[in-house]
Design a protein around this motif. Sequence first.
Motif, mmCIF file in Angstrom:
data_model
loop_
_atom_site.group_PDB
_atom_site.id
_atom_site.type_symbol
_atom_site.label_atom_id
_atom_site.label_comp_id
_atom_site.label_asym_id
_atom_site.label_seq_id
_atom_site.Cartn_x
_atom_site.Cartn_y
_atom_site.Cartn_z
ATOM 1 N N PRO A 34 32.643 -24.211 -35.359
ATOM 2 C CA PRO A 34 32.213 -25.127 -34.285
ATOM 3 C C PRO A 34 32.908 -24.355 -33.033
ATOM 4 C CG PRO A 34 32.774 -26.421 -36.218
ATOM 5 C CD PRO A 34 33.171 -25.148 -36.571
ATOM 6 N N TYR A 35 32.348 -24.330 -31.885
ATOM 7 C CA TYR A 35 33.040 -24.189 -30.693
ATOM 8 C C TYR A 35 32.011 -24.857 -29.597
ATOM 9 C CZ TYR A 35 29.375 -20.146 -29.952
ATOM 10 O OH TYR A 35 28.266 -19.381 -29.764
ATOM 11 N N ASP A 36 32.471 -24.605 -28.239
ATOM 12 C CA ASP A 36 31.743 -25.111 -27.415
ATOM 13 C C ASP A 36 31.359 -24.251 -26.016
ATOM 14 O OD1 ASP A 36 31.638 -27.802 -28.354
ATOM 15 O OD2 ASP A 36 33.677 -27.725 -28.228
ATOM 16 N N ARG A 37 31.925 -23.022 -25.910
ATOM 17 C CA ARG A 37 31.856 -22.072 -24.793
ATOM 18 C C ARG A 37 31.628 -20.867 -25.345
ATOM 19 N NH1 ARG A 37 35.250 -23.263 -19.949
ATOM 20 N NH2 ARG A 37 36.715 -22.961 -21.307
ATOM 21 N N HIS A 38 30.828 -19.750 -24.920
ATOM 22 C CA HIS A 38 30.841 -18.367 -25.388
ATOM 23 C C HIS A 38 30.893 -17.629 -24.300
ATOM 24 C CE1 HIS A 38 29.234 -16.063 -29.078
ATOM 25 N NE2 HIS A 38 30.279 -15.586 -28.345
ATOM 26 N N LYS A 97 36.676 -25.448 -26.635
ATOM 27 C CA LYS A 97 37.036 -24.315 -27.621
ATOM 28 C C LYS A 97 36.140 -23.059 -27.135
ATOM 29 C CE LYS A 97 37.331 -23.470 -32.540
ATOM 30 N NZ LYS A 97 37.307 -24.142 -33.992
ATOM 31 N N THR A 98 36.755 -21.921 -26.826
ATOM 32 C CA THR A 98 36.005 -20.843 -26.348
ATOM 33 C C THR A 98 35.909 -19.616 -27.465
ATOM 34 O OG1 THR A 98 36.529 -21.447 -24.217
ATOM 35 C CG2 THR A 98 35.918 -19.161 -24.161
ATOM 36 N N ARG A 99 34.691 -18.729 -27.295
ATOM 37 C CA ARG A 99 34.534 -17.771 -28.271
ATOM 38 C C ARG A 99 34.333 -16.478 -27.392
ATOM 39 N NH1 ARG A 99 32.775 -17.649 -33.918
ATOM 40 N NH2 ARG A 99 32.460 -15.468 -34.396
ATOM 41 N N LEU A 100 34.895 -15.378 -27.620
ATOM 42 C CA LEU A 100 34.728 -14.083 -26.812
ATOM 43 C C LEU A 100 33.826 -13.118 -27.479
ATOM 44 C CD1 LEU A 100 35.169 -12.146 -24.328
ATOM 45 C CD2 LEU A 100 37.403 -11.641 -25.376
ATOM 46 N N SER A 131 21.347 -24.327 -25.281
ATOM 47 C CA SER A 131 21.979 -24.317 -26.485
ATOM 48 C C SER A 131 21.964 -22.941 -27.112
ATOM 49 C CB SER A 131 21.141 -24.940 -27.720
ATOM 50 O OG SER A 131 19.957 -24.668 -28.048
ATOM 51 N N GLY A 132 23.082 -22.468 -27.876
ATOM 52 C CA GLY A 132 23.218 -21.056 -28.525
ATOM 53 C C GLY A 132 22.869 -21.186 -30.214
ATOM 54 N N ARG A 142 24.559 -23.455 -34.561
ATOM 55 C CA ARG A 142 24.485 -23.471 -33.181
ATOM 56 C C ARG A 142 26.042 -23.670 -32.291
ATOM 57 N NH1 ARG A 142 21.273 -28.321 -32.421
ATOM 58 N NH2 ARG A 142 19.336 -27.254 -32.356
ATOM 59 N N MET A 143 26.088 -23.155 -31.112
ATOM 60 C CA MET A 143 27.142 -23.637 -30.441
ATOM 61 C C MET A 143 26.985 -24.957 -30.220
ATOM 62 S SD MET A 143 28.041 -22.214 -26.543
ATOM 63 C CE MET A 143 26.237 -22.903 -25.868
#
Length: 348
Positions: free
Chosen positions: A37-41, A82-85, A210-211, A243-244
């Motif tokens: 789970p994450y909310d921003r990419h 919660k951010t993913r790079l 959505s991602g 999904r994100m």
Amino acid sequence: MAGESESFYTVADDESTKFGFERPEMYQSNLVGTVDPYDRHLFLCYKSHESWPSRVEDSDSDPLPKLLSSGLKARKNDISVKTRLTICEGVDELALSDGDVLVFPDMIVYRGLKDSDVDGFIEDVLVNGKPWASGVQEALTGTYVFICAHNNRDRRCGVCGPVLMEKFKEDIESKGLQNQVVVTACSHIGGHKYAGNVIIFSADAEGKISGNWYGYVTPNDVSELIDQQIEKGEIIERIWRGRMGAPVEETGKVEEPKLANGTNLNSNEKQPLESGTEGKESVGSCCQGANGFSCCRDENFEKPAKKGSGRLSCWIGKWEQREILTAVTVVGAVSTVAVAYGLYRKSR
């Protein structure tokens, strides 16, 4: 030359069998729920997928990805979302080049991030949720398709990724969507064994960005992904990883795994027990009735006779009665003969 060409294709076929879409591990794992789970990419545009080292975010020779990754980890507790790079290639059509940062689901691109800007960017955008004071912010439109092609991290993505990129671009052009859909390569996103791995950022059926993550994607799936996911905002469940945003169980999009007979594998419905055991209760258990009344019985309480046992007892009783009467008759006959014989002796 003919021999060299034949040798080349033999190697290519071997790689396809070992690392490509024909490898034995394809479709061997359940895909649903394989996205944390994450909310921003964030996608940082940086060089090309052929040049990325195995750990591009930790490479000393690539300071910008390393600084941004390290900064995110250091400020993790200060970033509420919660951010993913992930690292991606630039896109010529949109003039996306090294240092540009794409943010989803915000649909924003920040231009020209440099090594010296990283701390300020994290502080302004990710910690405080404000526009980047030192950079240029632009809105993104359309759909963005990121395909893992990180060859130096895993050969499976290195083989599958470029083929999928070419197929996506070909089908997008044939459908006249080249001004609406952007396709580019990205670095490791997790789950190399699910290659081809694809992330699609697009509007869903309700218009919300959505991602959606897909695994085991092959060139044969590309047209359907464009028609269903990109144009209609509907997921393709058989290759969907998650999904994100909301965890899988909250999306309501995926059916529970089913057994061959159609029964839900995770269903809470009571399943039939094996023959001869259905409905049996634990021996020695006791139930408590209303108002303290107990339906338990004393262990020495006489059990009722089984159905049919009365007729058996009656039959046995009748059989014994006939035997007794027969015995009495025989005894009587013998006595009569004995008396008659005695009288006969006396008369002589």
